[in-house]
Design a protein around this motif. Sequence first.
Motif, mmCIF file in Angstrom:
data_model
loop_
_atom_site.group_PDB
_atom_site.id
_atom_site.type_symbol
_atom_site.label_atom_id
_atom_site.label_comp_id
_atom_site.label_asym_id
_atom_site.label_seq_id
_atom_site.Cartn_x
_atom_site.Cartn_y
_atom_site.Cartn_z
ATOM 1 N N ASP A 1 0.864 -1.177 0.000
ATOM 2 C CA ASP A 1 0.000 0.000 0.000
ATOM 3 C C ASP A 1 0.894 1.219 0.000
ATOM 4 O O ASP A 1 1.804 1.327 0.821
ATOM 5 N N PRO A 2 0.644 2.145 -0.906
ATOM 6 C CA PRO A 2 1.515 3.321 -1.004
ATOM 7 C C PRO A 2 1.277 4.287 0.158
ATOM 8 O O PRO A 2 0.152 4.420 0.633
ATOM 9 N N PRO A 3 2.334 4.944 0.621
ATOM 10 C CA PRO A 3 2.131 6.004 1.606
ATOM 11 C C PRO A 3 1.342 7.154 0.983
ATOM 12 O O PRO A 3 1.255 7.270 -0.241
ATOM 13 N N ALA A 4 0.772 8.007 1.804
ATOM 14 C CA ALA A 4 -0.086 9.097 1.315
ATOM 15 C C ALA A 4 0.623 9.992 0.303
ATOM 16 O O ALA A 4 0.011 10.482 -0.640
ATOM 17 N N ASP A 5 1.916 10.211 0.479
ATOM 18 C CA ASP A 5 2.646 11.100 -0.422
ATOM 19 C C ASP A 5 3.384 10.347 -1.533
ATOM 20 O O ASP A 5 4.278 10.876 -2.170
ATOM 21 N N TYR A 6 2.978 9.098 -1.796
ATOM 22 C CA TYR A 6 3.649 8.261 -2.779
ATOM 23 C C TYR A 6 3.469 8.815 -4.183
ATOM 24 O O TYR A 6 2.359 9.097 -4.626
ATOM 25 N N ASN A 7 4.555 8.985 -4.884
ATOM 26 C CA ASN A 7 4.540 9.413 -6.269
ATOM 27 C C ASN A 7 5.218 8.309 -7.063
ATOM 28 O O ASN A 7 6.436 8.188 -7.049
ATOM 29 N N ASN A 8 4.436 7.489 -7.731
ATOM 30 C CA ASN A 8 4.943 6.329 -8.444
ATOM 31 C C ASN A 8 5.924 6.770 -9.539
ATOM 32 O O ASN A 8 5.528 7.424 -10.495
ATOM 33 N N PRO A 9 7.209 6.415 -9.401
ATOM 34 C CA PRO A 9 8.205 6.851 -10.380
ATOM 35 C C PRO A 9 8.123 6.115 -11.716
ATOM 36 O O PRO A 9 8.712 6.534 -12.690
ATOM 37 N N ARG A 10 7.402 5.017 -11.779
ATOM 38 C CA ARG A 10 7.256 4.313 -13.050
ATOM 39 C C ARG A 10 5.796 3.927 -13.242
ATOM 40 O O ARG A 10 5.036 3.819 -12.286
ATOM 41 N N ALA A 11 5.432 3.716 -14.455
ATOM 42 C CA ALA A 11 4.040 3.421 -14.769
ATOM 43 C C ALA A 11 3.642 2.043 -14.256
ATOM 44 O O ALA A 11 4.353 1.068 -14.449
#
Length: 166
Positions: free
Chosen positions: A7-17
Amino acid sequence: MNYTFFDPPADYNNPRAATLISGDESKTYTHTTYLLIKEALYEIKFKEPCGPFKKALLQDNILAVGHQCNFYLFDIARQQHILTLPLNQYFGNIYQKNGLFYITDSSGVHCVSPQGDVHWHNGELGTDGVMIHEFQGEKMYGSGEWSPPSGWEDFVLELATGKPVK
């Protein structure tokens, strides 16, 4: 197959598609989980959390995923969503036999082909969990929880129909 759900953290910015496997209708859902298999990153979007169990299986090019309240099929070769199957209360487990998927939820079992066809569903096997113990010939043996925490009752079903063996 080795895989990791996260589960991504709230500020997660996925660096790849990531490839969305939960279907176009899920794009607006607010909850997200990722599934990492080797170098491939898959995204699952869902409405609300509803259960702790999750599992992924790969059968040829078909990715089968049980997560929260749904079961998903995704063709990784074609990068195509095949099925989102809503489950009763929560996903339990995925089993495989003769090229078919058997998915349990809180009250029953669904039999699904890799093409996304639901062959049958028996939702009268429990109220708070269903487990498949083994497949033997043309029968499935399992148990369903009827009265938590220790009210498990055994069942035997015909694999072809999902009907109880008398």
